[in-house]
Design a protein around this motif. Structure first.
Motif, mmCIF file in Angstrom:
data_model
loop_
_atom_site.group_PDB
_atom_site.id
_atom_site.type_symbol
_atom_site.label_atom_id
_atom_site.label_comp_id
_atom_site.label_asym_id
_atom_site.label_seq_id
_atom_site.Cartn_x
_atom_site.Cartn_y
_atom_site.Cartn_z
ATOM 1 N N SER A 10 -29.833 13.355 -3.793
ATOM 2 C CA SER A 10 -28.636 12.924 -3.056
ATOM 3 C C SER A 10 -28.263 13.946 -1.989
ATOM 4 C CB SER A 10 -27.471 12.747 -4.031
ATOM 5 O OG SER A 10 -27.062 14.009 -4.557
ATOM 6 N N VAL A 11 -27.339 13.512 -1.102
ATOM 7 C CA VAL A 11 -26.832 14.400 -0.058
ATOM 8 C C VAL A 11 -26.126 15.590 -0.684
ATOM 9 C CG1 VAL A 11 -25.158 14.589 1.819
ATOM 10 C CG2 VAL A 11 -26.646 12.585 1.672
ATOM 11 N N TYR A 12 -25.344 15.355 -1.740
ATOM 12 C CA TYR A 12 -24.628 16.439 -2.397
ATOM 13 C C TYR A 12 -25.588 17.417 -3.076
ATOM 14 C CZ TYR A 12 -20.260 13.769 -1.812
ATOM 15 O OH TYR A 12 -19.179 13.100 -1.301
ATOM 16 N N SER A 41 -28.590 7.393 -10.012
ATOM 17 C CA SER A 41 -29.638 6.637 -9.319
ATOM 18 C C SER A 41 -30.929 6.688 -10.133
ATOM 19 C CB SER A 41 -29.909 7.220 -7.930
ATOM 20 O OG SER A 41 -28.776 7.152 -7.107
ATOM 21 N N ASP A 74 -21.820 13.703 -7.881
ATOM 22 C CA ASP A 74 -22.403 12.364 -7.985
ATOM 23 C C ASP A 74 -21.874 11.721 -9.257
ATOM 24 O OD1 ASP A 74 -24.010 12.579 -5.640
ATOM 25 O OD2 ASP A 74 -25.406 13.852 -6.762
ATOM 26 N N LYS A 109 -29.410 15.241 -8.841
ATOM 27 C CA LYS A 109 -28.029 14.747 -8.928
ATOM 28 C C LYS A 109 -27.105 15.916 -9.224
ATOM 29 C CE LYS A 109 -25.155 12.138 -12.190
ATOM 30 N NZ LYS A 109 -25.176 11.220 -13.358
ATOM 31 N N PRO A 158 -22.361 8.451 -0.115
ATOM 32 C CA PRO A 158 -22.156 9.301 -1.288
ATOM 33 C C PRO A 158 -20.975 8.831 -2.132
ATOM 34 C CG PRO A 158 -22.391 10.604 0.722
ATOM 35 C CD PRO A 158 -22.212 9.187 1.145
ATOM 36 N N GLU A 200 -27.831 7.194 -3.844
ATOM 37 C CA GLU A 200 -26.862 8.290 -3.746
ATOM 38 C C GLU A 200 -26.025 8.424 -5.023
ATOM 39 O OE1 GLU A 200 -26.173 10.794 -1.200
ATOM 40 O OE2 GLU A 200 -28.251 10.122 -0.968
ATOM 41 N N ASN A 245 -23.219 1.178 -4.127
ATOM 42 C CA ASN A 245 -24.287 0.901 -3.159
ATOM 43 C C ASN A 245 -25.243 -0.143 -3.717
ATOM 44 O OD1 ASN A 245 -23.444 2.827 -1.221
ATOM 45 N ND2 ASN A 245 -24.410 4.464 -2.409
ATOM 46 N N THR A 277 -31.127 9.715 5.645
ATOM 47 C CA THR A 277 -29.707 9.366 5.757
ATOM 48 C C THR A 277 -29.373 8.677 7.074
ATOM 49 O OG1 THR A 277 -29.262 11.607 6.571
ATOM 50 C CG2 THR A 277 -29.000 11.211 4.208
ATOM 51 N N THR A 303 -29.603 7.533 2.699
ATOM 52 C CA THR A 303 -30.008 8.416 1.607
ATOM 53 C C THR A 303 -31.411 8.942 1.839
ATOM 54 O OG1 THR A 303 -30.395 8.551 -0.791
ATOM 55 C CG2 THR A 303 -30.847 6.441 0.265
ATOM 56 N N ASN A 331 -24.477 6.259 -6.689
ATOM 57 C CA ASN A 331 -23.226 5.552 -6.442
ATOM 58 C C ASN A 331 -23.428 4.079 -6.765
ATOM 59 O OD1 ASN A 331 -20.861 4.435 -5.483
ATOM 60 N ND2 ASN A 331 -20.924 5.456 -3.484
#
Length: 562
Positions: free
Chosen positions: A408-410, A515, A511, A493, A201, A543, A548, A250, A255, A545
């Motif tokens: 995303s994870v967030y 992506s 984020d 996001k 992330p 993610e 990455n 993940t 992800t 980011n």
């Protein structure tokens, strides 16, 4: 003369029966055996009384001229035959509304009524000895026809006997009179590559990430559905499933953006994973009740008709439809659709994730839930638009997963496991400029609020998320049944978040970059029951980011249906 008339009495019903039987046999030869069984079962009389035969006799009206039939024209191929039967012999009756309905199927009751009318007419001719209506030439013709077609009549009797035997065997050995078994099997070969490290992330050092495990895998998913109908307009569905497809989530790529739409791993243990019942309250109201694993995207229009299927449509989880439909999944509840067959329809759904849990944070109303409403407008087959709103609540008992593993994870867990309530807004569009081309897309915005304190989180903290995608589906590309699909978009996001990643409050759970999801697939329909779909999924800046590396997913999905 009396001998000839007696032959007339014997032969006339035989000729009528032969004509009707030849027509019925021709039709029966084109109907699958399963349909034959159903039609014959439906045509059987409920008891031995002749009341229904009398009903058909009462509902028909004798005519004296073929011109009295409003639906019979001189250009019809059977016009001359009808004219002769009506005007010369007077043994053809029509319906009270002045129609003959020559194109519809003949029931056994109607056959009996028609045969009875012709027999009555023959008896009348015999009684009155009307020589100018029944001549020696007529009787000679009937006798010659009987002799010339004796072989065909014998063959026909044999075919009817065989059909009756097959029908009896099917009825005796059929699985159920109300239930149909539908099967689906997926074989999948896939691999991931393009990066040495798993995605992390925003705000996390990529050098600390574990290595990306790149290895070709081969896995499967099997589903068996028992579809039962008790009234003909309802459906009880019980689904059994086993699978061992490791999700590219993940734990594998860092992800959830790389996940397949058909993944899941239960080590091929077989479970009953879906139970629901659909029925119509009226022509304008349809109800679906989910007892287990209810998903809103299965219950209402998701505006991506050619790519929504996880077995034959998009390969990725995100490419199937808007994530707003994933806010309510895996629970029990109900969906009501008003005017389901109209150009304008409205749907309301309620799904409770932990409906079977009696704890204080569970149950049908106190636990995690999603309430969704949607208005759909389809002025023509070429254009379809929907406006959707959903409100959902998730807690530690259900787990916080706002978009069921997309984005995303967030975005899926904006407050790091703290109980969360969110409002979701979406618009979806499907445009079909031709029968072979469909262009679809969606946009969504969500606002979430923390309902408790946590690490780096204060009750009342808010977060905003957004996402969008455009899809293109080209049917019969290269060959009838094939499908070319393209998907491009931005997975969910977090654009703004009050919460932090830790108690140190140094990095917000936002984020920082963007992506992009790119997917291409080509489904080859090898037979009616087998399709092979090679494809690729590309995630740029996983993610959200930029630090990455791009991740590539290659796959070959083979789907068997039966």
């Amino acid at each position: 003369m009396s001998k000839l008339l007696w032959k007339c009495l014997l032969i006339s019903p035989g000729v009528l029966l032969a004509n009707l039987a030849f027509s019925g046999a021709a039709l029966a030869a084109e109907i699958p055996v399963q349909t034959e069984v159903k039609q014959q079962a439906n045509s059987l009389p409920k008891d031995s009384s002749l009341s229904q035969t009398q009903q058909y006799s009462d509902e028909t009206a004798q005519v004296t001229s073929v011109s009295q039939f409003s639906d019979v024209q001189p250009t019809d191929w059977a016009f001359q035959a009808l004219q002769s039967l009506v005007e010369r012999y007077g043994c053809i009756a029509g319906y009270p509304n002045g129609t003959y309905r020559g194109n519809r199927a003949l029931t056994r009751y109607e056959f009996a009524a028609g045969l009875n009318a012709c027999l009555d007419r023959v008896n009348e001719l015999i009684a009155t000895a009307t020589a100018d209506l029944v001549t020696k030439e007529d009787l000679a013709t009937l006798q010659r026809l009987q002799e010339e077609f004796s072989a065909e009549l014998a063959t026909l009797r044999g075919r009817v006997d065989t059909l009756e035997a097959r029908t009896a065997e099917l009825e005796a050995n059929q699985f159920s009179t109300t239930t149909k078994l539908v099967g689906e099997v997926i074989f999948n070969v896939s691999d991931i590559f393009g990066s040495d490290k798993r995605a992390v992330p925003s705000g996390v050092d990529p050098d600390t990430a574990p290595d990306l495990d790149s290895n070709i895998i081969f896995a499967d998913r099997v589903r068996l559905r028992l579809n039962s109908s008790f009234t003909g307009s309802d459906l009880l569905q019980i689904r059994l499933q086993s699978r061992n497809i490791t999700p590219y989530d993940t734990n594998v790529t860092g992800t959830n953006m790389t996940r397949f739409g058909f993944d899941g791993n239960q080590d091929n243990d077989t479970v009953i994973d879906k139970v629901n019942y659909t029925f119509n309250l009226s022509e304008a109201v349809q109800v679906k009740v989910d007892a287990a694993d209810g998903n809103i995207y299965d219950n209402i229009n998701n505006f991506n008709p050619d790519l929504a299927s996880d077995a034959k449509g998009a390969l990725s989880r995100y490419g199937r439809f808007s994530p707003i439909y994933r806010t309510g999944f895996g629970g029990a509840g109900a969906t009501i659709t008003f005017n389901p067959k109209g150009s304008f329809s409205a749907s309301a759904a309620y799904i409770a994730r932990t409906a079977n849990n009696s704890g204080s944070d569970g149950g049908l109303t106190n636990g995690a839930y999603t309430a969704l409403g949607q208005i759909a407008f389809q002025p023509s087959d070429a254009f379809n638009i929907g406006l959707t709103y959903a409100r959902n609540y998730q807690n530690s008992l259900s787990g916080v997963n706002m978009f069921e593993g997309t984005g995303s994870v967030y975005a899926g867990n904006p407050f790091n496991g703290v109980a969360t309530v969110a409002n979701h807004y979406g618009v979806e569009v499907a445009f079909k400029p031709s029968s072979k081309l469909t262009i679809s897309g969606w946009y969504g915005y969500s606002n979430a609020e923390a309902k408790a304190d946590g690490t780096g989180v204060d009750e009342g903290d808010e977060a905003s998320m957004n996402y969008w995608a455009a899809t293109l589906a080209l049917k019969d590309f290269g060959k009838e049944g094939n499908l070319l699909g393209l998907i491009f978009g931005q997975p969910p996001k977090v654009s703004d978040n009050d919460a932090f990643t830790s108690a140190a409050r140094t990095t917000r759970r936002e984020d920082n970059d963007t992506s992009y999801h790119l997917e291409a697939l080509y489904r080859l329909q090898l037979t009616d029951n087998i399709s092979v779909t090679p494809g690729a999924i590309v995630i740029f800046n996983p993610e959200h980011n930029n630090d990455n590396d791009t991740i590539y997913v290659g796959t070959l999905r083979t789907t068997f249906t039966f």
